[in-house]
Design a protein around this motif. Structure first.
Motif, short mmCIF file in Angstrom:
data_model
loop_
_atom_site.label_atom_id
_atom_site.label_comp_id
_atom_site.label_asym_id
_atom_site.label_seq_id
_atom_site.Cartn_x
_atom_site.Cartn_y
_atom_site.Cartn_z
N LEU A 1 -0.27 9.15 -47.09
CA LEU A 1 0.24 9.70 -45.84
C LEU A 1 -0.36 11.10 -45.73
N TYR A 2 -1.24 11.29 -44.75
CA TYR A 2 -2.06 12.50 -44.73
C TYR A 2 -2.30 12.99 -43.32
N LEU A 3 -2.37 14.30 -43.17
CA LEU A 3 -2.97 14.97 -42.02
C LEU A 3 -3.25 16.40 -42.45
N ARG B 1 4.87 17.61 -38.26
CA ARG B 1 4.20 17.00 -39.42
C ARG B 1 4.95 15.80 -39.97
N PHE B 2 6.25 15.94 -40.18
CA PHE B 2 6.98 14.85 -40.80
C PHE B 2 7.03 13.63 -39.89
N ALA B 3 7.12 13.86 -38.58
CA ALA B 3 7.10 12.74 -37.64
C ALA B 3 5.77 11.99 -37.71
N ARG B 4 4.68 12.73 -37.90
CA ARG B 4 3.36 12.10 -37.98
C ARG B 4 3.25 11.20 -39.21
N ILE B 5 3.71 11.69 -40.37
CA ILE B 5 3.58 10.82 -41.55
C ILE B 5 4.63 9.70 -41.52
N THR B 6 5.75 9.91 -40.82
CA THR B 6 6.70 8.83 -40.62
C THR B 6 6.05 7.69 -39.86
N ALA B 7 5.22 8.01 -38.85
CA ALA B 7 4.51 6.99 -38.09
C ALA B 7 3.51 6.25 -38.96
N GLN B 8 2.85 6.97 -39.88
CA GLN B 8 1.92 6.32 -40.80
C GLN B 8 2.66 5.36 -41.73
N ALA B 9 3.82 5.79 -42.23
CA ALA B 9 4.62 4.93 -43.09
C ALA B 9 5.10 3.69 -42.34
N GLU B 10 5.41 3.84 -41.07
CA GLU B 10 5.84 2.70 -40.26
C GLU B 10 4.68 1.72 -40.06
N LEU B 11 3.47 2.22 -39.89
CA LEU B 11 2.30 1.35 -39.79
C LEU B 11 2.15 0.52 -41.06
N PHE B 12 2.33 1.17 -42.21
CA PHE B 12 2.26 0.45 -43.48
C PHE B 12 3.38 -0.59 -43.59
N ARG B 13 4.59 -0.22 -43.18
CA ARG B 13 5.71 -1.15 -43.24
C ARG B 13 5.44 -2.40 -42.42
N ARG B 14 4.90 -2.20 -41.21
CA ARG B 14 4.59 -3.35 -40.35
C ARG B 14 3.51 -4.22 -40.97
N LEU C 1 -0.82 -10.08 -49.43
CA LEU C 1 -1.96 -9.19 -49.59
C LEU C 1 -1.52 -7.80 -50.02
N LEU C 2 -0.40 -7.30 -49.48
CA LEU C 2 0.03 -5.93 -49.74
C LEU C 2 1.17 -5.83 -50.74
N GLU C 3 1.40 -6.91 -51.47
CA GLU C 3 2.49 -6.93 -52.44
C GLU C 3 2.36 -5.80 -53.46
N ARG C 4 1.13 -5.48 -53.87
CA ARG C 4 0.90 -4.48 -54.91
C ARG C 4 0.55 -3.11 -54.34
N SER C 5 0.56 -2.95 -53.04
CA SER C 5 0.18 -1.70 -52.41
C SER C 5 1.40 -0.81 -52.18
N CYS C 6 1.14 0.48 -52.09
CA CYS C 6 2.23 1.45 -51.92
C CYS C 6 1.68 2.69 -51.24
N LEU C 7 2.46 3.78 -51.24
CA LEU C 7 2.13 4.98 -50.51
C LEU C 7 2.12 6.20 -51.42
N SER C 8 1.45 7.26 -50.95
CA SER C 8 1.56 8.59 -51.54
C SER C 8 1.65 9.60 -50.40
N VAL C 9 2.03 10.83 -50.72
CA VAL C 9 2.06 11.91 -49.73
C VAL C 9 1.03 12.94 -50.17
N GLU C 10 0.03 13.20 -49.31
CA GLU C 10 -1.05 14.12 -49.67
C GLU C 10 -0.77 15.50 -49.07
N GLY C 11 0.07 16.25 -49.77
CA GLY C 11 0.44 17.58 -49.33
C GLY C 11 1.92 17.65 -49.00
N ALA C 12 2.70 18.29 -49.88
CA ALA C 12 4.15 18.31 -49.69
C ALA C 12 4.57 19.08 -48.45
N GLU C 13 3.67 19.90 -47.88
CA GLU C 13 4.01 20.58 -46.63
C GLU C 13 4.25 19.59 -45.50
#
Length: 288
Positions: free
Chosen positions: A46-48, A58-71, A79-91
């Motif tokens: 999850l990056y910008l 900022r948090f709304a933007r990465i929330t949208a990225q996480a929602e894209l992954f969820r969908r 295919l995505l059983e083993r995939s997951c997320l990270s946050v690139e920059g705690a800000e």
């Protein structure tokens, strides 16, 4: 069919910014090409660039990225059983450790304390400041929740400050060797050995700027070989930085990973070691 497990890409961010489809797009990685590998896994960052986005957005933007992954996981569960997320920059989560349980629920497995800009937790590799007390508290909260702390992008001082925190799980998801390419984003030999001693993980970055002059897939193999010489056989793997950087022409996307396997076989690496690098080492690290 070969396995594939990669610790870092910026594909979610690019898909939302460019209007791309995650299943098939013109970038470095999409799910259609990823499906050629079995088993397959990808850690989607999850990056910008926080300097380009107001703090309130900022948090709304990465929330949208996480929602894209969820969908996508709902549409392609196998295919995505083993995939997951990270946050690139705690800000991007306001440096707020109170948000850590929420992002853990999204599937976030590790957090970079910084990207290229200093924040309330630490300086970056480009600015040099170490961890603040708030940064230490944030890292300890990560440890309590089973979230790793990613040292890629962190300052050298911040790296060693983290090493003083004994219970924190550490990794460098997308970094190369500073011995071979003297960029501050890369790891010194001492840093690499320290991560190995902590049972951490290091993912090879394909960014041209972190590999050296006129890099090719052979340059990536050079960095890998150096890490193996330092004892990384069980803890080094892939961290492409696909869709977040410029990459060598012969590693122009996820479809080109067989070029790296062939480069390793030309160096007489056994298949068992290539499969560790391709999949098993990251899988074992995530299993911790």
């Amino acid at each position: 069919m070969y396995p594939y497990y990669d610790a870092h890409c910026d594909t979610l961010s690019r898909c939302l910014a460019e209007g791309w489809d995650l299943w098939e797009n013109p970038g470095h990685l999409d799910l259609k090409r990823l499906s050629a590998y079995e088993p397959a896994g990808q850690v989607f960052a999850l990056y910008l660039d926080s300097a380009r986005v107001p703090p309130s957005e900022r948090f709304a933007r990465i929330t949208a990225q996480a929602e894209l992954f969820r969908r996508a996981r709902k549409a392609y569960p196998a295919l995505l059983e083993r995939s997951c997320l990270s946050v690139e920059g705690a800000e991007l989560m306001d440096c707020d450790e109170g948000k850590l349980p929420l992002v853990r629920g999204w599937g976030v497995r590790w957090v970079n304390l910084t990207w290229n800009h200093p924040n309330a937790l630490s300086g970056s590799c480009l600015t040099g400041e170490g961890l603040t007390e708030r940064g230490r508290s944030f890292a300890r909260r990560c440890a309590a929740l089973g979230i790793g702390v990613d040292v890629s992008h962190l300052s050298d001082r911040g790296f060693w400050d983290l090493m003083d925190l004994e219970d924190v799980t550490l990794l460098a998801s997308h970094s190369d060797s500073r011995t071979l390419c003297p960029h501050p984003r890369n790891l010194t030999d001492e840093m690499f050995r320290a991560l190995i001693e902590r049972r951490g993980f290091v993912g090879l970055n394909y960014s041209r700027g972190f590999l050296g002059e006129n890099p090719t897939v052979e340059t990536v193999a050079d960095h890998l070989e150096h890490f193996l010489e330092l004892g990384g056989e069980d803890q080094v793997g892939l961290g492409s930085d696909f869709d977040g950087t410029d990459v060598p022409g012969d590693l122009s996307g996820v479809q080109d990973l067989p070029n790296l396997w062939e480069a390793l076989y030309r160096r007489n690496y056994p298949e068992s070691l290539v499969k560790k690098i391709a999949y098993q080492n990251l899988g074992r690290f995530l299993g911790q």
